[in-house]
Scaffold this motif. Structure first.
Motif, mmCIF file in Angstrom:
data_model
loop_
_atom_site.group_PDB
_atom_site.id
_atom_site.type_symbol
_atom_site.label_atom_id
_atom_site.label_comp_id
_atom_site.label_asym_id
_atom_site.label_seq_id
_atom_site.Cartn_x
_atom_site.Cartn_y
_atom_site.Cartn_z
ATOM 1 N N LEU A 44 54.660 -6.397 -25.456
ATOM 2 C CA LEU A 44 53.945 -5.035 -25.112
ATOM 3 C C LEU A 44 53.878 -4.177 -26.087
ATOM 4 O O LEU A 44 53.317 -3.065 -26.312
ATOM 5 C CB LEU A 44 54.507 -4.722 -23.845
ATOM 6 C CG LEU A 44 54.206 -5.481 -22.676
ATOM 7 C CD1 LEU A 44 54.625 -5.072 -21.363
ATOM 8 C CD2 LEU A 44 52.590 -5.710 -22.500
ATOM 9 N N MET B 96 59.390 -9.425 -22.948
ATOM 10 C CA MET B 96 58.279 -8.389 -22.679
ATOM 11 C C MET B 96 58.291 -7.234 -23.733
ATOM 12 O O MET B 96 56.910 -6.823 -24.061
ATOM 13 C CB MET B 96 59.011 -7.612 -21.162
ATOM 14 C CG MET B 96 57.839 -6.646 -20.813
ATOM 15 S SD MET B 96 56.645 -7.455 -20.093
ATOM 16 C CE MET B 96 57.292 -8.258 -18.667
ATOM 17 N N LEU C 111 46.062 -3.146 -21.313
ATOM 18 C CA LEU C 111 47.520 -2.692 -21.092
ATOM 19 C C LEU C 111 47.895 -2.550 -22.381
ATOM 20 O O LEU C 111 48.625 -1.447 -22.480
ATOM 21 C CB LEU C 111 48.262 -3.703 -20.377
ATOM 22 C CG LEU C 111 49.652 -3.570 -19.829
ATOM 23 C CD1 LEU C 111 49.598 -2.141 -19.222
ATOM 24 C CD2 LEU C 111 50.207 -4.535 -19.324
ATOM 25 N N ILE C 112 47.777 -3.034 -23.470
ATOM 26 C CA ILE C 112 48.437 -2.954 -24.695
ATOM 27 C C ILE C 112 48.049 -1.769 -25.241
ATOM 28 O O ILE C 112 48.652 -0.754 -25.910
ATOM 29 C CB ILE C 112 48.195 -4.220 -25.763
ATOM 30 C CG1 ILE C 112 48.877 -5.300 -25.172
ATOM 31 C CG2 ILE C 112 48.813 -3.658 -27.196
ATOM 32 C CD1 ILE C 112 50.440 -5.362 -25.019
ATOM 33 N N ILE D 42 52.592 2.222 -15.913
ATOM 34 C CA ILE D 42 52.922 1.359 -16.838
ATOM 35 C C ILE D 42 54.220 0.881 -16.542
ATOM 36 O O ILE D 42 54.536 -0.328 -16.714
ATOM 37 C CB ILE D 42 52.600 1.925 -18.229
ATOM 38 C CG1 ILE D 42 51.105 2.071 -18.626
ATOM 39 C CG2 ILE D 42 53.525 0.835 -19.193
ATOM 40 C CD1 ILE D 42 50.795 2.488 -20.117
ATOM 41 N N ILE E 128 49.368 1.369 -23.215
ATOM 42 C CA ILE E 128 50.621 1.634 -23.674
ATOM 43 C C ILE E 128 50.822 2.504 -24.966
ATOM 44 O O ILE E 128 51.360 3.502 -25.062
ATOM 45 C CB ILE E 128 51.556 0.306 -23.814
ATOM 46 C CG1 ILE E 128 51.728 -0.171 -22.414
ATOM 47 C CG2 ILE E 128 52.917 0.545 -24.566
ATOM 48 C CD1 ILE E 128 52.336 -1.844 -22.389
ATOM 49 N N VAL F 63 55.669 -2.854 -15.725
ATOM 50 C CA VAL F 63 56.729 -3.539 -16.438
ATOM 51 C C VAL F 63 57.875 -3.863 -15.561
ATOM 52 O O VAL F 63 58.451 -4.978 -15.567
ATOM 53 C CB VAL F 63 57.221 -2.785 -17.814
ATOM 54 C CG1 VAL F 63 58.535 -3.423 -18.439
ATOM 55 C CG2 VAL F 63 55.958 -2.710 -18.549
ATOM 56 N N TYR G 295 45.317 -7.915 -20.505
ATOM 57 C CA TYR G 295 46.572 -7.753 -21.259
ATOM 58 C C TYR G 295 46.263 -6.701 -22.486
ATOM 59 O O TYR G 295 47.135 -5.787 -22.854
ATOM 60 C CB TYR G 295 46.984 -9.052 -21.803
ATOM 61 C CG TYR G 295 48.054 -9.183 -22.663
ATOM 62 C CD1 TYR G 295 49.311 -8.871 -22.366
ATOM 63 C CD2 TYR G 295 47.895 -9.478 -23.994
ATOM 64 C CE1 TYR G 295 50.493 -8.690 -23.319
ATOM 65 C CE2 TYR G 295 48.983 -9.188 -24.939
ATOM 66 C CZ TYR G 295 50.341 -9.132 -24.552
ATOM 67 O OH TYR G 295 51.190 -9.022 -25.455
#
Length: 110
Positions: A99, A95, A42-43, A70, A46, A74, A39
């Motif tokens: 995110l 979400m 991923l953050i 990405i 992004i 999502v 996670y």
């Protein structure tokens, strides 16, 4: 000597405690730790993609590929939440909160 029976919940807590001790001694992460690391990665990805930067190659194609990847993640996560019976609008909102930074525009897949 009278032996007291443990409740099911107490027995489960004890098994969980021993399991966590074994994992800690072996320096093996729990699934929750792995999910948290994914996670966090991923953050970070992004944030990099939103700024037009991708670690590594960094070229425009890499940004495009990463953005598409990405967006696919999502979209798939939102589909799974919808199939699980969650409200689509609330799922998108949650979400977005999870995110994107607070200054992000409201669209996360468009």
């Amino acid at each position: 000597m009278v032996r007291q029976n443990s409740t099911g919940a107490a027995s489960q807590r004890e098994r969980q405690r021993r399991y966590r001790e074994r994992l800690a001694a072996a320096r093996e992460p729990e699934t929750d730790d792995v999910q948290r690391a994914i996670y966090q990665a991923l953050i970070g990805s992004i944030a990099e993609a939103r700024q037009g930067r991708i670690p590594g190659d960094g070229g425009p194609r890499a940004v495009s590929v990463m953005s598409a990847f990405i967006k696919g993640l999502v979209t798939d996560a939102l589909r799974r939440l919808d199939e699980a019976g969650y409200d689509p609008g609330r799922s998108r909102r949650r979400m977005r909160m999870a995110l994107l930074p607070t200054q992000a525009p409201p669209s996360i897949t468009g």
